[in-house]
Motif scaffolding. Structure first.
Motif, PDB file in Angstrom:
ATOM      1  N   GLY A 197       0.815  -1.205   0.000  1.00 31.97           N
ATOM      2  CA  GLY A 197       0.000   0.000   0.000  1.00 31.97           C
ATOM      3  C   GLY A 197       0.849   1.255   0.000  1.00 31.97           C
ATOM      4  N   ALA A 198       1.928   1.232   0.787  1.00 30.54           N
ATOM      5  CA  ALA A 198       2.803   2.401   0.858  1.00 30.54           C
ATOM      6  C   ALA A 198       3.446   2.688  -0.490  1.00 30.54           C
ATOM      7  N   TRP A 199       3.938   1.669  -1.154  1.00 29.21           N
ATOM      8  CA  TRP A 199       4.586   1.895  -2.450  1.00 29.21           C
ATOM      9  C   TRP A 199       3.597   2.363  -3.501  1.00 29.21           C
ATOM     10  N   ALA A 200       2.362   1.854  -3.425  1.00 35.86           N
ATOM     11  CA  ALA A 200       1.339   2.332  -4.360  1.00 35.86           C
ATOM     12  C   ALA A 200       1.075   3.820  -4.154  1.00 35.86           C
ATOM     13  N   ALA A 208       7.097  -3.201  12.739  1.00 39.61           N
ATOM     14  CA  ALA A 208       6.661  -2.997  11.358  1.00 39.61           C
ATOM     15  C   ALA A 208       6.809  -1.538  10.947  1.00 39.61           C
ATOM     16  N   ALA A 209       6.420  -0.622  11.835  1.00 36.70           N
ATOM     17  CA  ALA A 209       6.551   0.801  11.526  1.00 36.70           C
ATOM     18  C   ALA A 209       8.018   1.179  11.323  1.00 36.70           C
ATOM     19  N   GLY A 210       8.902   0.584  12.125  1.00 35.15           N
ATOM     20  CA  GLY A 210      10.322   0.866  11.981  1.00 35.15           C
ATOM     21  C   GLY A 210      10.867   0.382  10.652  1.00 35.15           C
ATOM     22  N   GLU A 211      10.429  -0.799  10.228  1.00 32.55           N
ATOM     23  CA  GLU A 211      10.892  -1.321   8.945  1.00 32.55           C
ATOM     24  C   GLU A 211      10.408  -0.457   7.790  1.00 32.55           C
ATOM     25  N   LEU A 212       9.140  -0.044   7.850  1.00 29.92           N
ATOM     26  CA  LEU A 212       8.612   0.819   6.800  1.00 29.92           C
ATOM     27  C   LEU A 212       9.357   2.150   6.767  1.00 29.92           C
ATOM     28  N   THR A 213       9.594   2.720   7.919  1.00 29.30           N
ATOM     29  CA  THR A 213      10.300   4.000   7.995  1.00 29.30           C
ATOM     30  C   THR A 213      11.692   3.889   7.396  1.00 29.30           C
ATOM     31  N   ALA A 214      12.361   2.778   7.648  1.00 25.41           N
ATOM     32  CA  ALA A 214      13.734   2.603   7.167  1.00 25.41           C
ATOM     33  C   ALA A 214      13.811   2.387   5.663  1.00 25.41           C
ATOM     34  N   THR A 215      12.737   1.896   5.055  1.00 19.69           N
ATOM     35  CA  THR A 215      12.811   1.503   3.643  1.00 19.69           C
ATOM     36  C   THR A 215      12.039   2.415   2.694  1.00 19.69           C
TER      37      THR A 215
END
Length: 255
Positions: free
Chosen positions: A166-169, A187-194
């Motif tokens: 969803g984020a990449w979309a 999960a939030a940390g992984e998304l923030t990092a990538t």
């Protein structure tokens, strides 16, 4: 700075100074928050609960939002004024653009909508119309009735994959930032990092994301009847109001 320039400046903060955001629903609060150096003011549909007395955000209308956006905008804040598109106002790209323009006419500089992949076409249409868009993933308050309550997201690999997709979309559609609400810290940390755009967290851990957004009534303690477990009040305005009002009543009633 224009709204587009403010949004780009916030996007450029990725990996740098963290973004401090608060909700605002009226003129005096907007002035006070701006004087305090806030980066972003969210005129959120949370106003349904903390300003209008509704049980959730699903009762908030576009007219409610326009009314409160206009009040905040009259403060002429230097912070970016970001407005929620309320429920049922972005069913398709054309409607989403038309309603985003109505919020901009009221004084918003950018808009926010909830959801990922199925909202990408609407995000793209709004950004192509020259209006900056912030995404919103994780727990989605506008879907509280569908989901039967407020639940943490990102607990399983499947949920994390859905958040990532969803984020990449949304990013490919042009968002300048993404709010992550009630996403588990890992999960939030992984998304923030990538992810290449800033994440702005609420209920995701205090330092997990590129910024934080809080509901102003939680911060100042002016809505004591419900305080989320992750909130950190810095004041107790409710007590001050009760004390001042009681003193006034006593003074007036004195013979």
């Amino acid at each position: 700075m224009t709204g587009v320039e403010k949004a780009q400046a916030l996007r450029d903060r990725k990996g740098g100074a963290r973004i401090a955001a608060l909700t605002a629903y009226d003129y005096p609060t907007a002035r006070l928050l701006d004087e305090s150096g806030i980066d972003l003011m969210l005129v959120g549909d949370s106003l349904g609960m903390v300003a209008l007395g509704f049980p959730d955000t699903t009762h908030v209308t576009l007219e409610h939002m326009r009314h409160h956006v206009a009040a905040v905008a009259r403060a002429e804040p230097t912070a970016l004024v970001l407005a929620d598109l309320p429920i049922h106002t972005y069913p398709d790209p054309d409607t989403a653009v038309a309603n985003a323009r109505l919020l901009v006419e009221a004084g918003a500089e950018a808009v926010k909508l909830e959801g990922g992949i199925r909202q990408a076409d609407k995000v793209r249409a709004i950004t192509e119309a020259g209006i900056p868009v912030c995404g919103h993933l994780g727990m989605l308050p506008q879907r509280v009735l569908e989901e039967g309550g407020y639940h943490k997201k990102g607990r399983t690999p499947e949920q994390l994959d859905a958040l990532r997709e969803g984020a990449w979309a949304l990013i490919e559609a042009g968002v300048f930032a993404i709010v992550l609400e009630s996403v588990v810290q890992e999960a939030a940390g992984e998304l923030t990092a990538t992810l290449p755009v800033p994440t702005i967290g609420i209920g995701c851990g205090e330092t997990t994301c590129d910024g934080e957004v809080a509901v102003v009534t939680d911060l100042i303690g002016s809505f004591p009847w419900f305080v989320p477990p992750f909130a950190r009040p810095e004041a107790d305005v409710a007590h001050s109001i009760r004390t001042a009002a009681a003193a006034y009543v006593q003074r007036v009633r004195q013979p």
